[in-house]
Design an enzyme around this catalytic site. Structure first.
Site, mmCIF file in Angstrom:
data_model
loop_
_atom_site.group_PDB
_atom_site.id
_atom_site.type_symbol
_atom_site.label_atom_id
_atom_site.label_comp_id
_atom_site.label_asym_id
_atom_site.label_seq_id
_atom_site.Cartn_x
_atom_site.Cartn_y
_atom_site.Cartn_z
ATOM 1 N N CYS A 2 0.881 -1.282 -0.085
ATOM 2 C CA CYS A 2 -0.083 0.014 -0.029
ATOM 3 C C CYS A 2 0.884 1.214 0.110
ATOM 4 O O CYS A 2 1.855 1.089 0.423
ATOM 5 C CB CYS A 2 -0.789 -0.026 1.145
ATOM 6 N N ARG A 27 3.328 0.788 -6.681
ATOM 7 C CA ARG A 27 3.577 -0.401 -5.502
ATOM 8 C C ARG A 27 2.231 -1.131 -5.672
ATOM 9 O O ARG A 27 2.381 -2.335 -5.126
ATOM 10 C CB ARG A 27 3.306 0.474 -4.342
ATOM 11 N N TRP A 74 -3.773 -2.124 -1.165
ATOM 12 C CA TRP A 74 -3.690 -3.558 -1.843
ATOM 13 C C TRP A 74 -4.269 -4.487 -0.743
ATOM 14 O O TRP A 74 -3.867 -4.598 0.276
ATOM 15 C CB TRP A 74 -2.153 -3.748 -2.129
ATOM 16 N N ASN A 98 -0.194 0.845 6.060
ATOM 17 C CA ASN A 98 0.549 -0.286 5.200
ATOM 18 C C ASN A 98 1.040 -1.300 6.136
ATOM 19 O O ASN A 98 1.786 -1.042 6.970
ATOM 20 C CB ASN A 98 1.774 0.383 4.117
ATOM 21 N N GLY A 99 0.734 -2.517 5.856
ATOM 22 C CA GLY A 99 1.189 -3.508 6.592
ATOM 23 C C GLY A 99 0.078 -4.437 7.269
ATOM 24 O O GLY A 99 -1.008 -4.395 6.446
ATOM 25 N N GLU A 480 12.617 -16.743 -15.146
ATOM 26 C CA GLU A 480 12.335 -15.163 -15.270
ATOM 27 C C GLU A 480 11.390 -14.985 -16.319
ATOM 28 O O GLU A 480 10.326 -14.241 -16.278
ATOM 29 C CB GLU A 480 13.626 -14.573 -15.355
ATOM 30 N N LYS A 484 7.703 -13.365 -15.992
ATOM 31 C CA LYS A 484 7.223 -12.227 -16.794
ATOM 32 C C LYS A 484 5.953 -12.255 -17.572
ATOM 33 O O LYS A 484 5.051 -11.585 -17.383
ATOM 34 C CB LYS A 484 8.360 -11.677 -17.595
ATOM 35 N N HIS A 503 11.898 -35.610 -17.535
ATOM 36 C CA HIS A 503 11.478 -35.837 -16.239
ATOM 37 C C HIS A 503 10.077 -35.371 -15.739
ATOM 38 O O HIS A 503 9.851 -35.102 -14.616
ATOM 39 C CB HIS A 503 12.454 -35.558 -15.121
ATOM 40 N N LYS A 603 4.151 -3.886 -6.200
ATOM 41 C CA LYS A 603 5.767 -3.497 -6.516
ATOM 42 C C LYS A 603 6.810 -3.698 -5.511
ATOM 43 O O LYS A 603 7.534 -4.648 -5.405
ATOM 44 C CB LYS A 603 6.300 -2.045 -6.971
#
Length: 608
Positions: A2, A27, A74, A98-99, A480, A484, A503, A603
């Site tokens: 947040c 964020r 968020w 935030n948290g 990666e 994305k 496998h 973010k």
């Protein structure tokens, strides 16, 4: 996660609050709100969804107070609805947070029993009612916050406004970052320097457990014991101009194309060009010869940078490396040897799991290095050595330029370690330095193939599943690349070490599944081609990313080949990741996704 902003201004603050929230959009968020003090009374506006909805609401129902707090949320506790949006209020207090308050259920039950009326599903609302309970018992705002904070378990960055107190704002920080900005007759609180950049160049980050009482004239900082403490303010150097899109459609596109420049800037910070050697900017308080093992810890994209680092340290310095995702590292209680080295990689420098892993390693007596993009961050401040990436603000949630800059820093450390341990001769170091110097122009040359990638994205956008394969340092790149694509296009993708194909993953292959193979022509190329042929034999659609020699050697009628510039094998990840970023970006655009702010993602992950 947040975004938090607070302003004690000399004039109406609502425009500045909204501007700061826009700068915090990167964020990640799913609702937003603001509250101001007007004539001593608290007023708020909240919305579900994007900030444009808040701007429309404020246009129809404006606020004009000179003190205010704002928030982009968020969702953690409760759906992303208007009633769950911040700020949360009781009769005499408004708060943004935030948290995560871990003991909110116990506190809520206690407060409800004493008559508190809750209107949301959030953990944050208990903070407002807890402080309110002390205010109703005659406590001053400062004493009410002081009494409340020890009762909160979890993490928080908090900003409070109080009814009838036009020249007062209180902030508190535990786990989640919070900065104070100093202006001319104005004071600010913000989640990070980017939020405060338009208003002040002088900021001070609260330490863990600190809380601050702000007026327009000054700020008084208290530590967790209630003692007044001094924290040094500094110039953050974050230009407000750095967070615009320039002529690009999205921040992510801008940041992909900035990589030749920022990787070059990072390189210059770690290389003595005249001496043709690695020169780390910080003197290390240990000898690499005394290190028996390196532990590398990170989350998400940064963890894949750490996996590449494992190959480099083991090959160039002959140092064994353990790599862990930070969210698992401290919980498995790994036996650590005092005097060994732990490296922590984080773009924001505030990643909660990585910070917890750092503290665990320090407690076990390890030397600590942080590779971060924000040198004033908590991880940077708590590390023994800070080796910064110089990527500049990265606004797109999906990391691009931070990843390549992390790789450049790690490459420099690995070469320095190899030299110090006698594994690299002076001639070998010079050769590697020359290879690093070539990386930025090679990235620039690779960006020139974007039209081919954009065309290819039309086929990827039609797929439900995509597989990525690679060997050696290309194996983390496969993961990666898959990450994305998942992050921003919402297409299911998986990355595998190419040798693992037989496998299990080969069961996924049919004519509907594109398989992206990352294979520079190196000592592992022939083995990778064998895996590629197994895919082709089962009807899979192969997309080969290689160089000219690799394209010639792997000539098959059933594959699409993306040819990158020729380069030595050691540092290919910094170049070969570029087409993977571009492929994800253009696919997401075709899918109509929100490239810079993909759903459900943030973010800076400042909660566990």
């Amino acid at each position: 996660m947040c975004g938090v902003i607070g302003i004690l201004g000399r004039g109406p603050v609502i425009g500045h609050l909204v501007d700061s929230l826009q700068r915090l959009e990167y964020r990640g968020y799913d609702s937003a709100g603001v509250a101001t003090l007007e004539g001593g009374h608290l007023e708020r506006r909240r919305v579900e969804g994007k900030l444009k909805n808040l701007a429309e609401k404020l246009h129809c129902d404006p606020l004009s107070g000179h003190a205010g707090i704002g928030h982009t949320r968020w969702a953690t506790h409760g759906k992303p609805t208007e009633r769950n949006a911040h700020p949360h209020m009781a009769d005499n207090v408004a708060v943004v947070h935030n948290g995560i308050i871990e003991n909110f259920r116990v506190l809520r039950a206690e407060l409800e029993q004493n008559g508190a009326d809750f209107t949301s599903e959030t953990d944050t609302e208990v903070v407002a009612h807890l402080v309110e309970s002390y205010l109703k018992n005659g406590y001053s705002p400062q004493d009410a916050v002081k009494a409340s904070l020890p009762r909160l378990r979890g993490s928080y960055a908090l900003a409070f406004l109080f009814k009838g107190h036009e020249d007062l704002m209180i902030g508190a920080r535990k786990g989640s970052p919070l900065a104070i900005g100093y202006g001319d007759g104005e004071m600010y609180l913000g989640s990070d320097a980017i939020a405060l950049a338009p208003f002040t160049d002088s900021i001070m980050y609260l330490e863990d457990g600190d809380w601050a009482v702000l007026t327009r004239a000054n700020g008084v900082i208290y530590d967790s014991s209630g003692s007044i403490v001094h924290r040094e303010a500094s110039s953050h150097g974050t230009s407000s101009l750095l967070v615009n899109k320039a002529n690009y459609r999205h921040f992510m596109a801008k940041e992909i194309h900035e990589q030749p420049e920022v990787v070059g800037q990072t390189l210059a910070h770690y290389v003595d060009m005249a001496g043709e050697r690695i020169e780390l900017p910080s003197k290390l308080p240990f000898d690499f010869n005394a290190i028996q093992r390196i532990w590398i810890t990170a989350c998400g994209t940064a963890s894949y940078a750490g996996q590449v680092a494992k190959y480099w340290f083991e090959r160039l310095a002959r140092l064994p490396v353990e790599i862990d995702v930070a969210s698992e590292f401290r919980y498995r209680e790994a036996p650590l040897r005092k005097g060994d080295l732990a490296i922590f990689i984080s773009q924001s420098g505030e990643t909660a799991d990585t910070l917890a892993a750092l503290r665990y390693a320090k407690a076990q007596g390890l030397h600590t290095i942080s590779v971060v993009n924000v040198s004033t961050s908590t991880i940077a401040r708590e590390s023994e050595v800070v080796l910064p990436t110089l990527a500049g603000p990265e606004i797109g949630v999906a990391s691009t330029k931070a990843f390549t800059c992390q790789l450049m820093v790690i490459a420099a450390i690995a070469v320095a370690a190899g030299r110090e341990r006698g594994e690299l001769s002076k001639i070998e170091e010079i050769k590697l330095v020359h290879e690093l110097i070539e990386v930025p122009p090679l990235i620039a040359a690779t960006l020139a193939i974007e039209p081919q990638i954009e065309k290819l994205a039309h086929d990827i956008a039609k797929s439900r599943d995509v597989v990525y394969l690679g060997r050696g340092t290309s194996s983390p790149l496969a993961m990666e690349g898959a990450l994305k694509l998942k992050e921003i296009s919402y297409i299911h993708a998986e990355g595998y070490a190419a040798g693992e194909l037989k496998h299990g993953p080969i069961a996924l292959i049919d004519e509907t599944v594109p398989v992206v193979v990352i294979a520079p022509y190196d000592r592992l190329f022939e083995k990778t081609v064998s895996n590629m042929q197994e895919v082709a034999a089962r009807g899979g659609n192969v997309i080969l990313i290689t160089d000219a020699k690799g394209a010639s050697e792997a000539a098959m009628g059933s594959i699409v080949t993306i040819v990158l510039p020729d380069m030595p094998a050691t540092f290919t990840p910094m170049v070969y990741v570029i087409p993977l970023q571009l492929l994800a970006y253009h696919t997401a655009i075709l899918m109509g996704a929100d490239v810079d702010q993909p759903r459900n993602l943030a973010k800076s992950v400042t909660v566990e």
